[in-house]
Write a protein that holds these residues in place. Structure first.
Motif, PDB file in Angstrom:
ATOM      1  N   SER A 161      42.299 -34.456  -6.166  1.00 53.92           N
ATOM      2  CA  SER A 161      41.099 -34.867  -5.926  1.00 53.92           C
ATOM      3  C   SER A 161      40.745 -35.978  -6.853  1.00 53.92           C
ATOM      4  N   LYS A 162      39.845 -36.768  -6.627  1.00 51.24           N
ATOM      5  CA  LYS A 162      39.518 -37.832  -7.334  1.00 51.24           C
ATOM      6  C   LYS A 162      39.201 -37.535  -8.967  1.00 51.24           C
ATOM      7  N   LYS A 163      38.618 -36.517  -9.211  1.00 48.60           N
ATOM      8  CA  LYS A 163      38.394 -35.790 -10.416  1.00 48.60           C
ATOM      9  C   LYS A 163      39.829 -35.778 -11.130  1.00 48.60           C
ATOM     10  N   GLU A 164      40.677 -34.888 -10.514  1.00 48.98           N
ATOM     11  CA  GLU A 164      42.185 -34.908 -10.976  1.00 48.98           C
ATOM     12  C   GLU A 164      42.801 -35.873 -11.164  1.00 48.98           C
ATOM     13  N   ILE A 165      42.908 -36.959 -10.364  1.00 50.48           N
ATOM     14  CA  ILE A 165      43.524 -38.127 -10.507  1.00 50.48           C
ATOM     15  C   ILE A 165      42.845 -38.951 -11.765  1.00 50.48           C
ATOM     16  N   LEU A 166      41.532 -39.112 -12.013  1.00 53.15           N
ATOM     17  CA  LEU A 166      41.204 -39.393 -13.308  1.00 53.15           C
ATOM     18  C   LEU A 166      41.593 -38.837 -14.508  1.00 53.15           C
ATOM     19  N   GLU A 167      41.133 -37.371 -14.267  1.00 55.39           N
ATOM     20  CA  GLU A 167      41.843 -36.706 -15.513  1.00 55.39           C
ATOM     21  C   GLU A 167      43.335 -37.106 -15.778  1.00 55.39           C
ATOM     22  N   GLY A 168      44.178 -37.099 -14.932  1.00 54.15           N
ATOM     23  CA  GLY A 168      45.629 -37.425 -14.985  1.00 54.15           C
ATOM     24  C   GLY A 168      45.642 -38.691 -15.893  1.00 54.15           C
ATOM     25  N   TYR A 169      45.044 -39.772 -15.300  1.00 51.74           N
ATOM     26  CA  TYR A 169      45.316 -40.950 -15.749  1.00 51.74           C
ATOM     27  C   TYR A 169      44.802 -41.253 -17.116  1.00 51.74           C
ATOM     28  N   LEU A 170      43.795 -40.624 -17.431  1.00 53.24           N
ATOM     29  CA  LEU A 170      43.084 -40.553 -19.065  1.00 53.24           C
ATOM     30  C   LEU A 170      43.972 -39.768 -19.833  1.00 53.24           C
ATOM     31  N   ASN A 171      44.908 -39.057 -19.271  1.00 52.93           N
ATOM     32  CA  ASN A 171      45.646 -38.250 -20.252  1.00 52.93           C
ATOM     33  C   ASN A 171      47.036 -38.656 -20.380  1.00 52.93           C
ATOM     34  N   THR A 172      47.553 -39.732 -19.455  1.00 52.79           N
ATOM     35  CA  THR A 172      48.699 -40.440 -19.791  1.00 52.79           C
ATOM     36  C   THR A 172      48.894 -41.718 -20.305  1.00 52.79           C
ATOM     37  N   ILE A 173      47.655 -42.523 -20.024  1.00 51.31           N
ATOM     38  CA  ILE A 173      47.779 -43.933 -20.146  1.00 51.31           C
ATOM     39  C   ILE A 173      47.871 -44.253 -21.932  1.00 51.31           C
ATOM     40  N   TYR A 174      48.689 -45.257 -22.036  1.00 57.30           N
ATOM     41  CA  TYR A 174      49.039 -45.634 -23.536  1.00 57.30           C
ATOM     42  C   TYR A 174      47.913 -46.405 -24.347  1.00 57.30           C
ATOM     43  N   TYR A 175      47.554 -45.731 -25.557  1.00 59.40           N
ATOM     44  CA  TYR A 175      46.689 -46.434 -25.999  1.00 59.40           C
ATOM     45  C   TYR A 175      47.309 -47.038 -27.331  1.00 59.40           C
ATOM     46  N   GLY A 176      48.476 -47.355 -27.457  1.00 57.32           N
ATOM     47  CA  GLY A 176      49.082 -48.103 -28.885  1.00 57.32           C
ATOM     48  C   GLY A 176      49.064 -46.963 -30.009  1.00 57.32           C
ATOM     49  N   HIS A 177      49.941 -47.226 -30.886  1.00 58.52           N
ATOM     50  CA  HIS A 177      50.222 -46.663 -32.041  1.00 58.52           C
ATOM     51  C   HIS A 177      50.702 -45.086 -31.950  1.00 58.52           C
ATOM     52  N   GLY A 178      51.351 -44.931 -30.744  1.00 62.46           N
ATOM     53  CA  GLY A 178      52.247 -43.727 -30.281  1.00 62.46           C
ATOM     54  C   GLY A 178      51.235 -42.698 -29.709  1.00 62.46           C
ATOM     55  N   ALA A 179      49.724 -43.072 -29.393  1.00 64.01           N
ATOM     56  CA  ALA A 179      48.795 -42.132 -28.674  1.00 64.01           C
ATOM     57  C   ALA A 179      48.939 -42.326 -26.956  1.00 64.01           C
ATOM     58  N   TYR A 180      49.331 -41.286 -26.574  1.00 65.60           N
ATOM     59  CA  TYR A 180      49.179 -41.104 -25.063  1.00 65.60           C
ATOM     60  C   TYR A 180      48.093 -40.357 -24.684  1.00 65.60           C
ATOM     61  N   GLY A 181      47.369 -40.812 -23.825  1.00 68.92           N
ATOM     62  CA  GLY A 181      46.039 -40.030 -23.583  1.00 68.92           C
ATOM     63  C   GLY A 181      44.807 -40.175 -24.378  1.00 68.92           C
ATOM     64  N   VAL A 182      43.690 -40.066 -23.880  1.00 67.24           N
ATOM     65  CA  VAL A 182      42.440 -40.374 -24.623  1.00 67.24           C
ATOM     66  C   VAL A 182      42.138 -39.325 -25.851  1.00 67.24           C
ATOM     67  N   GLU A 183      42.640 -37.993 -25.700  1.00 61.92           N
ATOM     68  CA  GLU A 183      42.351 -37.215 -26.829  1.00 61.92           C
ATOM     69  C   GLU A 183      43.239 -37.537 -28.055  1.00 61.92           C
TER      70      GLU A 183
END
Length: 680
Positions: A161-183
């Motif tokens: 689902s679109k919700k699952e895809i967005l959730e997966g994207y936000l949990n795997t994207i790289y934000y720098g300084h070793g941080a993968y995912g929005v959490e």
């Protein structure tokens, strides 16, 4: 007429086939799309790759660390602040809920903009496409990878689902300084959970994935704020925000709290360089390093590393704010066996061993004296040590260096003694006498790559270099003129044991063997009290700590203290100073580098021969009087000194004029004359 008819027939045939092909193209295209959709549906949902981070080993195969995956935490979409989802949708894919993986409207707009600018100015990747690439694909720019991206995108859209895809994207994207995912990103930047992010913080985070090293507020705050403004403006255009709310969010405090410090680990500075080498030099993707189960074997000698850390910790008091760096390598191969980039990795991960460049002071003089030995000087060459104002640049410029403490011999001294006492006047005189370009050339050949200039002060180490760089240069002397390239990684294998990379150490003979050896023996003089003169040899405070014969040189500036040296089996450099260039004024500060280096070398060389130096052919040892630079004769103190054969002094100190004249006479040539001379 017939010819014209033939041409018309040919044109008609081409036209008919063109029409047929044009009619078939949409059918073929639809057929390809149908096959793609059917294949994606049959393949079904995809399993997210398990986290199998690359494991890092030392030179004995002992585990020392792994690719950082600690900042990777999966959270439900319901446990994310609405603002981070809206900000991400606005800046990355505002039509996300209106397409099926490919935004053809955006693709057309992007192509139009790119054609107008004649560059790839805009991208058209959707969130689904990026999610597929992050999970399953490498960074290879091939048609196969592009087709795979399309296939995985369709497969995601058909089975998630679109919700699952967005959730997966936000949990795997790289934000720098070793941080993968929005959490993880929320924790690293703000020390809070993703569900508690404010609009200001969300708009800042949403802008980072486009360039984590560029838009990190820790690294480039001004650029990060500009990117945040772009995100907020896009949210306004998307209808998610009013202009007023966007303005308030932009000016709201971010409350940045940096929490990306790593847990204590073995040789953390060394491991940081290894990680950089894996991605930047070996071009292994972060995805493969995080999930591919790779094994990385390194040159690190754990025992030597522990020795370095021990002596740094037990030499510099905890209360001191002074910093340090150490690099040790095997001169035969270039393998880095120990690296310390600072006193406490938890407090500062900045690697002063490779990233910082500081003036080496007199530790640069060995490159000068090598050049001098190749241009008419010998260890016995004498020049006057006295206050001198030098004129250069065709008389347009002046330079007046001073000796440390204002002490001078006020008479001629030998080059061997000048090096041992670190006489600055002798160094600059030599530099100008042989031609300033010769020092630049010798340093370049030895492995110094930082910017240099043929100026008088270069003889006194005025141009900054890194600790690793200086260590490499000294390794060339330790190798009798053979240059090596510093290395940290010996082998990389995949999860099945297949070798992806293997190190092949290489040497290149760049300096003269005999001259390099003569220089190395001159450098042992800094510990020899027989070379004491108007002041003591620079290594005298730590000479008693050493039982091995080592070649070394000290160096100091108003803000830096150095000690570097080697045996044929180990070369090491130590720098001590302040990050912001504060003046080193007290004795303990100036003595730390010598103490650390001497203790480290003695401990690291334990169990090895006391003297590993072996002279090559073409080098001779002569007993020299340190004061006169002549062969030691009656009433003169002798010290063994090495020369390139044929350059050693022939005259003896303490000889009368008559004795010197006799020495100059030619020896009898006939056998009878020789026998008679021997009998007499």
């Amino acid at each position: 007429m017939r010819f014209d008819m033939r041409i018309r027939k040919r044109k008609n045939v081409i036209t008919r086939w063109s029409v047929r092909i044009a009619a078939l193209f949409p059918i073929l295209l639809l057929l390809c799309v149908a096959i793609l959709l059917l294949s994606a549906k049959i393949a079904g949902p995809m399993d997210i790759p398990a986290s199998r981070p690359a494991v890092i080993y030392d030179n004995s195969g002992k585990f020392i660390g792994k690719w950082d995956t600690t900042n990777r935490q999966w959270v439900s979409s319901d446990n994310m602040a609405p603002s981070i989802k809206l900000a991400t949708l606005a800046i990355e894919d505002r039509r996300f809920f209106h397409h099926h993986g490919f935004d053809f409207q955006r693709i057309a707009q992007s192509a139009f903009v790119d054609m107008r600018s004649l560059s790839k100015a805009q991208g058209a990747s959707t969130i689904t496409m990026q999610y597929a690439k992050n999970l399953f694909l490498s960074n290879d720019k091939t048609w196969l990878r592009k087709f795979s991206e399309m296939f995985y995108t369709v497969r995601l859209e058909m089975n998630e689902s679109k919700k699952e895809i967005l959730e997966g994207y936000l949990n795997t994207i790289y934000y720098g300084h070793g941080a993968y995912g929005v959490e993880a990103a929320a924790h690293v930047y703000f020390n809070k959970r993703a569900e508690n992010l404010s609009l200001a913080q969300s708009s800042m985070l949403a802008g980072i994935p486009n360039g984590p090293s560029l838009y990190s507020p820790f690294l480039n705050y001004d650029l990060a704020k500009k990117r945040q403004k772009v995100v907020l403006n896009t949210m306004v255009k998307s209808g998610y925000l009013t202009k007023k709310r966007a303005e308030i969010a932009y000016h709201s405090p971010l409350q940045l709290v940096r929490t990306d410090k790593k847990e204590a680990e073995i040789a953390p500075y060394f491991q940081d360089v290894v990680r950089h080498e894996l991605t930047e030099r070996l071009h292994i993707s972060q995805k493969e390093l995080a999930t591919g189960g790779l094994k990385v074997y390194t040159t690190l000698d754990n025992e030597t590393q522990e020795t370095a850390e021990f002596w740094i910790k037990h030499t510099i008091p905890d209360s001191s704010k002074i910093q340090t760096a150490l690099v040790a390598l095997d001169p035969k191969t270039g393998g880095v066996v120990a690296m310390v980039g600072g006193r406490d990795y938890q407090s500062s991960s900045y690697n002063r061993a490779v990233s910082a460049k500081r003036a080496p002071g007199s530790a640069f003089k060995p490159f000068l004296y090598y050049a001098a030995l190749r241009n008419g000087f010998t260890p016995a060459t004498r020049l006057k040590s006295a206050p001198t104002a030098f004129t250069f640049d065709n008389g347009h410029s002046d330079y007046a260096p001073n000796n440390f403490g204002g002490y001078y011999a006020d008479k001629p001294i030998t080059m061997a003694q000048a090096l041992a006492l670190s006489d600055n006047i002798f160094a600059v005189k030599t530099h100008l006498a042989i031609g300033m370009q010769h020092l630049v050339q010798a340093a370049r050949q030895a492995g110094i790559s930082s910017a240099l200039a043929p100026i008088p002060s270069l003889a006194l180490g005025s141009k900054p270099v890194s600790v690793l760089e200086l260590t490499r240069g000294y390794a060339t002397f330790a190798n009798e003129g053979a240059r090596v390239h510093p290395a940290l990684i010996t082998r990389v294998t995949d999860h099945a044991g297949r070798t992806l990379y293997e190190w092949a150490p290489k040497k290149k003979q760049v300096l003269n063997r005999q001259t390099s050896y003569v220089l190395s023996q001159m450098m042992t003089g800094i510990f020899d009290k027989r070379l004491n003169g108007y002041t003591r040899v620079t290594g005298s405070p730590v000479a008693g700590l050493l039982t091995h014969k080592v070649a070394a040189k000290t160096g100091s500036t108003s803000a830096d203290s150095w000690m570097a040296g080697f045996t044929p089996d180990l070369v090491a450099s130590v720098w001590v100073g302040y990050d912001k260039g504060e003046t080193i004024s007290t004795y303990p500060d100036t003595g730390y580098a010598k103490t650390i280096w001497s203790h480290f070398m003695e401990s690291a060389l334990e169990g090895t021969p006391k003297n590993a130096f072996k002279p090559p052919k073409g080098v001779v040892s002569v007993s020299i009087d340190p004061k006169s630079g002549l062969r030691a004769g009656k009433g003169c103190t002798g010290r063994p000194t090495y020369f390139v054969k044929g350059t050693e002094p022939t005259a003896y100190c303490g000889q009368s004029k008559a004795e010197k004249a006799i020495k100059k006479k030619k020896k009898p040539r006939s056998m009878f004359d020789r026998l008679f001379h021997w009998w007499k």
